[in-house]
Design an enzyme around this catalytic site. Sequence first.
Site, PDB file in Angstrom:
ATOM      1  N   GLU A  48     -28.987  41.771  26.484  1.00  0.00           N
ATOM      2  CA  GLU A  48     -27.555  41.666  26.184  1.00  0.00           C
ATOM      3  C   GLU A  48     -26.938  42.820  25.568  1.00  0.00           C
ATOM      4  O   GLU A  48     -25.382  43.229  26.154  1.00  0.00           O
ATOM      5  CB  GLU A  48     -27.696  40.654  25.961  1.00  0.00           C
ATOM      6  CG  GLU A  48     -28.040  38.890  25.844  1.00  0.00           C
ATOM      7  CD  GLU A  48     -26.828  38.906  26.837  1.00  0.00           C
ATOM      8  OE1 GLU A  48     -25.614  39.111  26.790  1.00  0.00           O
ATOM      9  OE2 GLU A  48     -27.371  38.463  28.011  1.00  0.00           O
ATOM     10  N   TYR A 131     -20.374  37.228  20.177  1.00  0.00           N
ATOM     11  CA  TYR A 131     -20.721  36.781  21.661  1.00  0.00           C
ATOM     12  C   TYR A 131     -22.813  36.654  22.015  1.00  0.00           C
ATOM     13  O   TYR A 131     -23.022  36.058  22.421  1.00  0.00           O
ATOM     14  CB  TYR A 131     -20.467  37.940  22.978  1.00  0.00           C
ATOM     15  CG  TYR A 131     -20.897  37.780  23.522  1.00  0.00           C
ATOM     16  CD1 TYR A 131     -20.818  36.772  25.084  1.00  0.00           C
ATOM     17  CD2 TYR A 131     -22.024  39.249  24.321  1.00  0.00           C
ATOM     18  CE1 TYR A 131     -21.596  37.065  25.891  1.00  0.00           C
ATOM     19  CE2 TYR A 131     -22.681  38.767  25.675  1.00  0.00           C
ATOM     20  CZ  TYR A 131     -22.877  37.919  26.194  1.00  0.00           C
ATOM     21  OH  TYR A 131     -22.918  38.182  27.312  1.00  0.00           O
ATOM     22  N   ASP A 149     -18.726  35.898  28.043  1.00  0.00           N
ATOM     23  CA  ASP A 149     -18.030  36.933  28.813  1.00  0.00           C
ATOM     24  C   ASP A 149     -16.654  36.607  29.339  1.00  0.00           C
ATOM     25  O   ASP A 149     -16.411  36.551  29.761  1.00  0.00           O
ATOM     26  CB  ASP A 149     -19.289  37.703  29.108  1.00  0.00           C
ATOM     27  CG  ASP A 149     -19.926  36.827  30.022  1.00  0.00           C
ATOM     28  OD1 ASP A 149     -18.377  36.016  31.207  1.00  0.00           O
ATOM     29  OD2 ASP A 149     -20.934  37.474  30.807  1.00  0.00           O
TER      30      ASP A 149
END
Length: 351
Positions: A48, A131, A149
Amino acid sequence: MRDLQHFDVSGALLDWYDRHAREMPWRVGPAARAAGTRPDPYRVWLSEVMLQQTTVAAVRDYFHRFTTRWPTVAALAAAPDEAVMGEWAGLGYYARARNLLKCARAVSEEHGGQFPDSYEGLIALPGIGPYTAAAIAAIAFDRAETVLDGNVERVMARLHDVQEPLPGVKPVLKEHAAAITPAKRPGDHAQAVMDLGATICTPRTPACGICPLRPPCLARQRGTAADLPHKSPKKPKPIRHGHVYLAQHSDGGWLMERRPDKGLLGGMLGWPGSDWSEAPEPSPPFEAQWRELPAEVRHTFTHFHLILRIHTAPLEVDTAPEGLVIIDKHAFRPSDLPTVMRKAFDLWRGQ
Ligand code: SF4
């Protein structure tokens, strides 16, 4: 045609994901997951962080190298800074590499090598924003967090035919995404929406004909899909200029600087030079007959374009001027340089 209120969006997405999930080195696919395999939070976290503002294709090799060299968060935490910065070179956004190390060390030293398993625990770690915390909580720990996203934003904007532009409309898109986040399989659901955005509901030519959300999708019904999401016009990026100085010793060593930890390319090795501004003063690191190369480096950062002029001269002393270092020819690896600095080196080599 089905309206959105009466359509099981997440159910349709999960059915589709069970058949079409993309294979990724950090992912536990839906079949393995159903059979009880849990994702490794370290690999989820690493992917990520690497994937922020970069594509899956660009990240695969980096991910492989990192996990081969440092297979656990404890191994990464124990790695020397220079080794990690060197492996990161080329991925850009170097503050992320520094935060990566800080985060690995925090997990290792303060959490006994285990990532916290909740959004709140994750977001308290260095370098993990909303996020990433939501993505790790959902994907690694099956928490019902909403992951938003660019792919998810696009799917939500189209599903609901949202006409207001990004970035202002983000909170609305997040609400839409939250409304379909299921209590069961939230990790697979998050990955399913992202996969749909990456492979079917793509930016320019959405493949509505084979999309599992085709029945209720408002943008498809109204023919607006390819135009969504709208974006507020961006301000043009300013252009900055700079000078760099490449000086090589007759024994092959290079004069370089380790950039300060804070700021652009922080902690990375680079060529000494001027500041980057509208009209920087030349600032050679020592007196010499500097020769300017007939070509310039052009590079674009997030907030500006940079034009770098390159100067070269032989390095005739054995001790580096204050604040600089001489990197021995055996230790010098162009691939460890940030892209803009490697471009300068490539131009020098091409002359
Ligand atoms: S139907 Fe078309 S626009 Fe709507 S979600 Fe699917 S691919 Fe995207």
